[in-house]
Every structure is written in structure tokens, then in C-alpha cells.
Design a protein around this motif. Sequence first.
Motif, PDB file in Angstrom:
ATOM      1  N   HIS A 169      75.341  66.198  13.984  1.00 40.92           N
ATOM      2  CA  HIS A 169      76.069  64.961  13.711  1.00 40.92           C
ATOM      3  C   HIS A 169      76.947  65.106  12.479  1.00 40.92           C
ATOM      4  O   HIS A 169      78.063  64.581  12.420  1.00 40.92           O
ATOM      5  N   GLU A 170      76.460  65.826  11.473  1.00 45.72           N
ATOM      6  CA  GLU A 170      77.264  66.062  10.274  1.00 45.72           C
ATOM      7  C   GLU A 170      78.489  66.905  10.599  1.00 45.72           C
ATOM      8  O   GLU A 170      79.575  66.679  10.054  1.00 45.72           O
TER       9      GLU A 170
ATOM     10  N   GLU B 263      80.051  66.863  13.405  1.00 51.00           N
ATOM     11  CA  GLU B 263      80.974  65.963  14.089  1.00 51.00           C
ATOM     12  C   GLU B 263      81.745  65.110  13.097  1.00 51.00           C
ATOM     13  O   GLU B 263      82.947  64.860  13.274  1.00 51.00           O
ATOM     14  N   ASP B 264      81.068  64.678  12.045  1.00 51.84           N
ATOM     15  CA  ASP B 264      81.747  63.896  10.996  1.00 51.84           C
ATOM     16  C   ASP B 264      82.840  64.718  10.330  1.00 51.84           C
ATOM     17  O   ASP B 264      83.941  64.218  10.051  1.00 51.84           O
ATOM     18  N   VAL B 265      82.537  65.991  10.069  1.00 51.20           N
ATOM     19  CA  VAL B 265      83.522  66.876   9.446  1.00 51.20           C
ATOM     20  C   VAL B 265      84.711  67.100  10.377  1.00 51.20           C
ATOM     21  O   VAL B 265      85.865  67.104   9.947  1.00 51.20           O
TER      22      VAL B 265
ATOM     23  N   GLU C 280      85.877  65.095  12.571  1.00 52.50           N
ATOM     24  CA  GLU C 280      86.714  63.896  12.564  1.00 52.50           C
ATOM     25  C   GLU C 280      87.587  63.843  11.311  1.00 52.50           C
ATOM     26  O   GLU C 280      88.756  63.444  11.372  1.00 52.50           O
ATOM     27  N   GLU C 281      87.040  64.269  10.182  1.00 56.24           N
ATOM     28  CA  GLU C 281      87.824  64.304   8.959  1.00 56.24           C
ATOM     29  C   GLU C 281      88.931  65.336   9.051  1.00 56.24           C
ATOM     30  O   GLU C 281      90.052  65.138   8.540  1.00 56.24           O
TER      31      GLU C 281
ATOM     32  N   SER D  20      87.649  55.626  16.155  1.00 59.28           N
ATOM     33  CA  SER D  20      87.449  57.067  16.012  1.00 59.28           C
ATOM     34  C   SER D  20      88.789  57.782  16.007  1.00 59.28           C
ATOM     35  O   SER D  20      89.678  57.453  16.806  1.00 59.28           O
TER      36      SER D  20
ATOM     37  N   ALA E 233      76.759  53.580  17.983  1.00 58.33           N
ATOM     38  CA  ALA E 233      77.087  54.368  16.788  1.00 58.33           C
ATOM     39  C   ALA E 233      76.257  53.912  15.592  1.00 58.33           C
ATOM     40  O   ALA E 233      75.794  54.742  14.790  1.00 58.33           O
TER      41      ALA E 233
ATOM     42  N   LYS F 179      73.577  56.250  13.634  1.00 58.84           N
ATOM     43  CA  LYS F 179      73.678  56.496  12.190  1.00 58.84           C
ATOM     44  C   LYS F 179      72.374  56.184  11.492  1.00 58.84           C
ATOM     45  O   LYS F 179      71.905  56.961  10.647  1.00 58.84           O
TER      46      LYS F 179
ATOM     47  N   GLU G  67      69.928  58.888   9.502  1.00 60.99           N
ATOM     48  CA  GLU G  67      69.614  58.651   8.096  1.00 60.99           C
ATOM     49  C   GLU G  67      68.105  58.715   7.864  1.00 60.99           C
ATOM     50  O   GLU G  67      67.639  59.248   6.848  1.00 60.99           O
TER      51      GLU G  67
END
Length: 338
Positions: A17-18, A20-22, A24-25, A95, A222, A226, A230
Motif C-alpha cells: 500500500h505504501e 501505491e502511495d508513492v 500516485e505521488e 485519485s 479507501a 487506510k 494504520e
Amino acid sequence: MNEVDVARFEELAALEHEFEDVEEEIIRQAEALQGPLYKKRADFVTKIPHFWSLVFEQAPPEIDNFIQPTDSKVFAECLDTFEVSRIELNDPNGSPRSFSLKFGFTDNEYFEDKVLEKKFWFRKTKDWQGLVSEPVKINWKKDKDLTGGLTDAAYKLGEMRKKLATDTANGVARKEEAKTKEYKNLAKKIETATDASVSFFGLFSFVSGYRWVSAQESAQAAKEEKERFEKIRRGEKVDDEDEAEDEEDPQDYQEIEVFPGGDEVATILAEDMWPNAIKYYKSTFDEDEDDEELSDLDVMDASDDDDDDEQEPVDIRALVGKGRKSEQEPPSKKQRKA
């Protein structure tokens, strides 16, 4: 799995998941850097006749397989512009993976629309994530519908769903939708359609490789995802009771999908053909050398093809040459083999 293995599996999922966050950035940063270049390219290609027609003529097989001869004719004669934009790039509830495909056309014999825009939203459920879209109405001219009524039928079902505000996350609501005349009409048209009749323009009817997922359902999924990750990062135990209670859904959502695999086609258009348009355009002219190296065997094969009753692919470069000055003529292209 024992408890230790399950815990490690959950930690891997959280790490994924992390990533995927990267990713997107990275999309956001790439758009910030490339945006001005895309604008500069758009201004420049307006000076090049039939630029986008020639780009699509060089489409990779994943796209080209869906472009029927009549589609090629439309692209060659009236595809004027093409644009990809990230429609939720700065939306905190959206997104950056969401995008739109905008096709600009000049006057043609098939439809009235000067612009056809197809939006794709990146959505999530508890057990799926991907692109969803709403059917786009194409105003076909009389007896010129290249999809045999599929786009119209898909659009009517989409409008019915909006009117009823159908909650597609609710199994009962989905069953009720399947009873409507709009649903049955579309399912029947898809069932009787042949592979040869599937036009590229059917892409404008694509809904999902799974099922329609609303923004509300996606936002809730979502949020829960999240919160779950966490807890995993804090080393807390995650309750999987809700997942255990999920029942298998027997409904076939693809029964009413006009363009299966439309998400893959759209992604290639957005992430390959759009950023690499100049390379695709240049490859048109690079084929000159290949044409000059045809062997006698190739010539014999081409002669044999003349006897085939099947409709041959349209050579876009031959079509876009109409009305050009001699110095603007594109090179002739070797006939594609089926």
C-alpha cells in the motif's frame, strides 16, 4: 496459515500500500513536469497535418486489434486532436490515476459530435480496485452507427442507473437493475453481436472490468483500507470478521459490458500512446526502409491476399494523403497481414 504467517502477510500488504502511495505521488510530479511539454507539443502538432491519425495508425496490437477498417477510415479522415488529462490530480477525495480521453473530430459522415470525451475513475471496493467509467452518448447519423446500437443501449442503461440512483454495492439493488428493460436490451444486443462488429467506438460504452463502483462506495472502501493498514503498522490485531461474512456474488457483471478489457485499452492510450505520440508518429516514416526491403516471398504473399474475401485493413497513410501537397505526402505503408 498460522498467526505468524498471517501477520507477516498483512505487513507485506501494508508495505504494498505504501508503494501505491508513492506511485500516485510520482504521477502527480510527472504531470507537473510534463504538463508544459504536452501543451507545447499540442501547439506544435497543429501545424502537422493528420498528426494524430498517423499516431493511431501505428497503434500497438493491444489497440490496433480493436480498430476495424471503418474505424481506421474515421480516424484517417477526421481525427483532429487527442488529449489525455488527469481529472482528479488535485482532488483530495480522488485519485491521480483517474483520467479522461478526449478525441476531437472534424465533420464526418458517421456522427454529429465534434468532441468525444471518455472519463475513467480509479475506484476501490473491499476486494477490488481499478478503473470504472460511464457510457458516453455518441450522436450517430442515420444508419451510420458503427457499434450496431451498443453505445445507445449502454448509454440508456447508464442513465437509468443514475435516475434510480442504483447502489451497485447492494446485491438486492443489482438484482432489481437486472430486471429492467434497459438491462435486458443491452444484454441481448451483446449476446447477438459478433466479434467482427466490435468497433473501437464501443470503448465509449465501457463501464468496468468488475462492476460499476460509485465514488461513495470507493471513498468508504479507501477509508476502511487506510484505517486497517494504520492498525497493522502500529502492530495492532486486525479484525477479519467482516471479510469472513462476505458471500460470493453469482451475478455476471460482464453480461452488460460492451467493451471487455476497455480499462486495459484506455490505460495503454493514456500511459503509452499519449506520452510517446512523437515516437509513434516518427515510426510511420521509419517504415520506409522496411518497405524497400520486401522480398519476393512478401510480394507473393501480398498477391495471395488479393484473393481473400475478407475486408482488408485500411491504410491510413493512403487516406490522409488526400488533398495534401506533394511535400506533405506520408510514405506508403506495407499492407498489414491479417
